[in-house]
Design an enzyme around this catalytic site. Structure first.
Site, PDB file in Angstrom:
ATOM      1  N   THR A   1       1.898  -1.077  -5.159  1.00  0.00           N
ATOM      2  CA  THR A   1       0.951   0.039  -5.180  1.00  0.00           C
ATOM      3  C   THR A   1       0.255   0.060  -6.532  1.00  0.00           C
ATOM      4  O   THR A   1       0.891  -0.137  -7.556  1.00  0.00           O
ATOM      5  CB  THR A   1       1.704   1.372  -4.956  1.00  0.00           C
ATOM      6  OG1 THR A   1       2.388   1.312  -3.705  1.00  0.00           O
ATOM      7  CG2 THR A   1       0.763   2.557  -4.958  1.00  0.00           C
TER       8      THR A   1
ATOM      9  N   THR B   1       0.812  -1.207   0.000  1.00  0.00           N
ATOM     10  CA  THR B   1       0.000   0.000   0.000  1.00  0.00           C
ATOM     11  C   THR B   1       0.844   1.255   0.000  1.00  0.00           C
ATOM     12  O   THR B   1       2.027   1.224   0.317  1.00  0.00           O
ATOM     13  CB  THR B   1      -0.947   0.025   1.208  1.00  0.00           C
ATOM     14  OG1 THR B   1      -2.012   0.899   0.914  1.00  0.00           O
ATOM     15  CG2 THR B   1      -0.266   0.488   2.461  1.00  0.00           C
TER      16      THR B   1
ATOM     17  N   CYS C   1       6.376   1.590  -7.604  1.00  0.00           N
ATOM     18  CA  CYS C   1       6.274   0.550  -6.575  1.00  0.00           C
ATOM     19  C   CYS C   1       5.333  -0.568  -7.033  1.00  0.00           C
ATOM     20  O   CYS C   1       4.157  -0.313  -7.295  1.00  0.00           O
ATOM     21  CB  CYS C   1       5.764   1.162  -5.271  1.00  0.00           C
ATOM     22  SG  CYS C   1       5.535  -0.058  -3.956  1.00  0.00           S
TER      23      CYS C   1
ATOM     24  N   ALA D   1       2.572   4.484  -7.925  1.00  0.00           N
ATOM     25  CA  ALA D   1       2.109   3.235  -8.548  1.00  0.00           C
ATOM     26  C   ALA D   1       2.958   2.859  -9.759  1.00  0.00           C
ATOM     27  O   ALA D   1       3.121   1.670 -10.061  1.00  0.00           O
ATOM     28  CB  ALA D   1       0.643   3.357  -8.947  1.00  0.00           C
TER      29      ALA D   1
END
EC number: 3.4.25.2
Length: 183
Positions: free
Chosen positions: A172, A12, A169, A166
């Site tokens: 994410t 997350t 990572c 995003a």
């Protein structure tokens, strides 16, 4: 599929930006265990208490919900005093044998203050109104700081920064949930 302590922390990115009389918290929706995406649309950002506090979590989901429940109880005990409620929760988190084992971090905010809470007892307020947690937190934080001086509003900064995180990572994604409060 393995489920070790280190793996539970992946999955997350939570970011908050305070700008222009608004505070916004956003988070992505991906939940991963190891290298497997379990869910892509989890809701890790929500309103707390009577809706005057917003929060987001990174870490083990069940642990985070337990901490949200405890924070809501502290907010009832100390209405309108987010910092005090968070400090009291942090004390419990460090000293209670059950709570000490919880693996999560939280960002919470009201109209006046934004805070990060950790299991080590830290209750931290950002210097610049921007902070992030989670596996993509550093990427989102860097992007948000770079965009903070722009003309973009807080929500746009949060959305764009989470998109950048995003892209970098693998834990994410772009399924973003946003909550906001106006001061």
């Amino acid at each position: 599929m393995q489920n070790s302590q280190a793996e539970s922390w992946h999955g997350t990115t939570i970011l908050t930006v305070r700008k222009g009389g608004r505070v916004v918290i956003g988070g992505d929706g991906q939940v991963s265990i190891g290298q497997t995406v379990i869910k892509s649309n989890a809701r890790k950002v929500r309103k707390l208490g009577k809706g005057d506090v917003i929060g987001g979590f990174a870490g083990a989901t069940a642990d985070a919900f337990t901490l949200f429940e405890r924070l809501e109880a502290k907010l009832e005990q100390y209405p309108g005093q987010l910092t005090r409620a968070c400090v009291e929760l942090a004390k419990d988190w460090r000293t209670d044998r059950y709570l000490r084992r919880l693996e999560a971090m939280m960002i919470v905010a009201d109209k006046e203050v934004s805070l990060v809470l950790t299991g080590t007892g830290d209750v931290l307020e950002p210097e610049d109104g921007v902070m992030a947690i989670g596996s993509g937190g550093n990427y989102a934080l860097a992007a948000a700081r770079a965009l903070s001086d722009s003309e973009h509003d807080a929500e746009t900064i949060v959305r764009r920064s989470l998109e950048i995180a995003a892209d970098i990572c693998v834990y994410t994604n772009r399924n973003v949930t946003i909550e906001a409060l106006t001061a």
